[in-house]
Write a protein that holds these residues in place. Structure first.
Motif, PDB file in Angstrom:
ATOM      1  N   UNK A 192     -40.483  34.372  43.816  1.00 24.45           N
ATOM      2  CA  UNK A 192     -40.679  33.255  42.893  1.00 24.45           C
ATOM      3  C   UNK A 192     -39.374  32.504  42.659  1.00 24.45           C
ATOM      4  N   UNK A 193     -38.685  32.212  43.764  1.00 22.15           N
ATOM      5  CA  UNK A 193     -37.480  31.389  43.762  1.00 22.15           C
ATOM      6  C   UNK A 193     -37.600  30.417  44.922  1.00 22.15           C
ATOM      7  N   UNK A 194     -37.196  29.156  44.663  1.00 21.29           N
ATOM      8  CA  UNK A 194     -37.438  28.099  45.629  1.00 21.29           C
ATOM      9  C   UNK A 194     -36.208  27.207  45.753  1.00 21.29           C
ATOM     10  N   UNK A 195     -35.870  26.876  47.014  1.00 22.04           N
ATOM     11  CA  UNK A 195     -34.772  25.950  47.293  1.00 22.04           C
ATOM     12  C   UNK A 195     -35.376  24.653  47.815  1.00 22.04           C
ATOM     13  N   UNK A 196     -34.953  23.536  47.237  1.00 28.10           N
ATOM     14  CA  UNK A 196     -35.573  22.254  47.543  1.00 28.10           C
ATOM     15  C   UNK A 196     -34.568  21.138  47.287  1.00 28.10           C
ATOM     16  N   UNK A 197     -34.687  20.034  48.009  1.00 27.20           N
ATOM     17  CA  UNK A 197     -33.856  18.884  47.707  1.00 27.20           C
ATOM     18  C   UNK A 197     -34.224  18.359  46.320  1.00 27.20           C
ATOM     19  N   UNK A 198     -33.216  17.985  45.554  1.00 32.63           N
ATOM     20  CA  UNK A 198     -33.472  17.496  44.207  1.00 32.63           C
ATOM     21  C   UNK A 198     -34.336  16.235  44.239  1.00 32.63           C
TER      22      UNK A 198
END
Length: 343
Positions: A159-165
């Motif tokens: 339940x951790x996500x990396x994404x462009x702002x």
């Protein structure tokens, strides 16, 4: 890295199985390991990864969380530019486990507009782990993925996500058109237009979601192999500093395989237990396989086995309390527990 990654911590989650410990606090502020709070782990990981701007989104019972974190000084986040931000949510919904709720973020959308970081890491607040986010950012930025979801090797989503702002802002703005309510909706949509990837994490990580899980994870800290995997010299877990005197061990007391914080007075026997700051344990008392939180007072000749005492609990002389590893005996914050109450 300082201006590339924004930290976003969702502190809105409430687990029913932890109700006895969440009456006066949020899950993020749950004491752990004698001197920490659960949120210390993800927040320290962010700071150790070079993140200098962290937004925390709490929803309810967040007074103790704000008291613990303060201005962010202990995490070097009390700064003129960026730093630590609190965005309590006025939104009330029935979904207690919606990590990265776009409705919550939308209330404070201006914060994301003003952020200068190209990427955002969105995380839950209740995972006990020690992780550097730099390798994930490097992997994500070169992989062509739109969203990277962290997975534990051999397990499921962390339940951790990396994404462009910029993409995060778009998902927030278009939530009514797409029907996406949170990050989980996006990554689980088989017809999604976005390229979703998984990053496997093979380190130690436990998500605290029940009393049994909280108790077993705490007891595992007493194992040297677990301790060495979680508390790394090069990546310290930071917490609120409290100046207190050393613990006093009364003549005749005995301590074996235990973690004892500062400011305690130990007059009895403590084995395989975690004792927080300012605890008093009387003469002849026996404490085994227990979690004793801050400022509890255990009188003489008590016997406690597999018990969790929340903060400020008083156990009167001669009281016997016994639980099991699968069902520890939990005493709520500020309760007085006496021998007559158990008879």
């Amino acid at each position: 890295m300082k201006r590339k990654l924004l930290g976003v911590i969702d502190a809105t989650t409430y687990h029913d199985d932890l109700e006895d410990l969440l009456t006066h606090r949020s899950l993020a502020a749950l004491p752990f390991g004698g001197r920490y709070r659960i949120i210390d782990f993800v927040l320290s990981n962010m700071v150790n990864s070079g993140i200098r701007s962290v937004a925390i989104f709490p929803k309810m019972q967040y007074r103790s969380l704000m008291d613990h974190l303060g201005s962010g000084k202990n995490w070097d986040l009390n700064r003129k530019q960026d730093g630590l931000f609190f965005f309590p949510s006025p939104i009330v919904d029935n979904d207690k486990n919606k990590i990265g709720s776009f409705e919550h973020f939308a209330v404070n959308l201006d914060f994301f507009y003003r952020s200068t970081q190209e990427y955002s890491i969105i995380s839950n607040c209740y995972t006990v782990f020690n992780m550097n986010f730099r390798p994930i950012l490097n992997w994500h930025s070169s992989s062509g993925c739109d969203i990277t979801e962290l997975h534990q090797t051999g397990g499921g989503s962390m339940e951790m996500y990396l994404i462009k702002t910029s993409l995060l802002i778009k998902l927030i703005e278009t939530r009514n058109e797409t029907g996406y309510t949170c990050m989980k909706d996006v990554v689980n949509d088989l017809n999604s237009l976005y390229n979703v990837c998984h990053y496997e994490y093979d380190g130690y990580a436990v998500m605290i979601d029940s009393i049994e899980n909280y108790f077993s994870t705490s007891m595992n800290l007493l194992k040297s192999d677990v301790w060495k995997r979680l508390f790394l010299k090069e990546q310290p877990i930071l917490t609120k500093v409290k100046d207190e005197p050393p613990t006093k061990y009364v003549k005749g007391s005995s301590v074996k395989n235990a973690m004892i914080a500062n400011g305690c007075i130990i007059g009895g026997t403590v084995e395989n237990s975690i004792v927080s700051r300012g605890v008093k344990i009387g003469k002849g008392a026996v404490i085994k396989n227990c979690i004793i939180m801050q400022k509890c007072h255990i009188d003489d000749n008590c016997y406690l086995d597999s018990v969790i005492l929340d903060k400020d609990v008083k156990v009167e002389a001669g009281t016997h309390l016994t639980g099991t590893a699968l069902s520890p005996y939990v005493i709520r914050k500020g309760t007085k527990q006496g021998a007559l109450m158990n008879s």
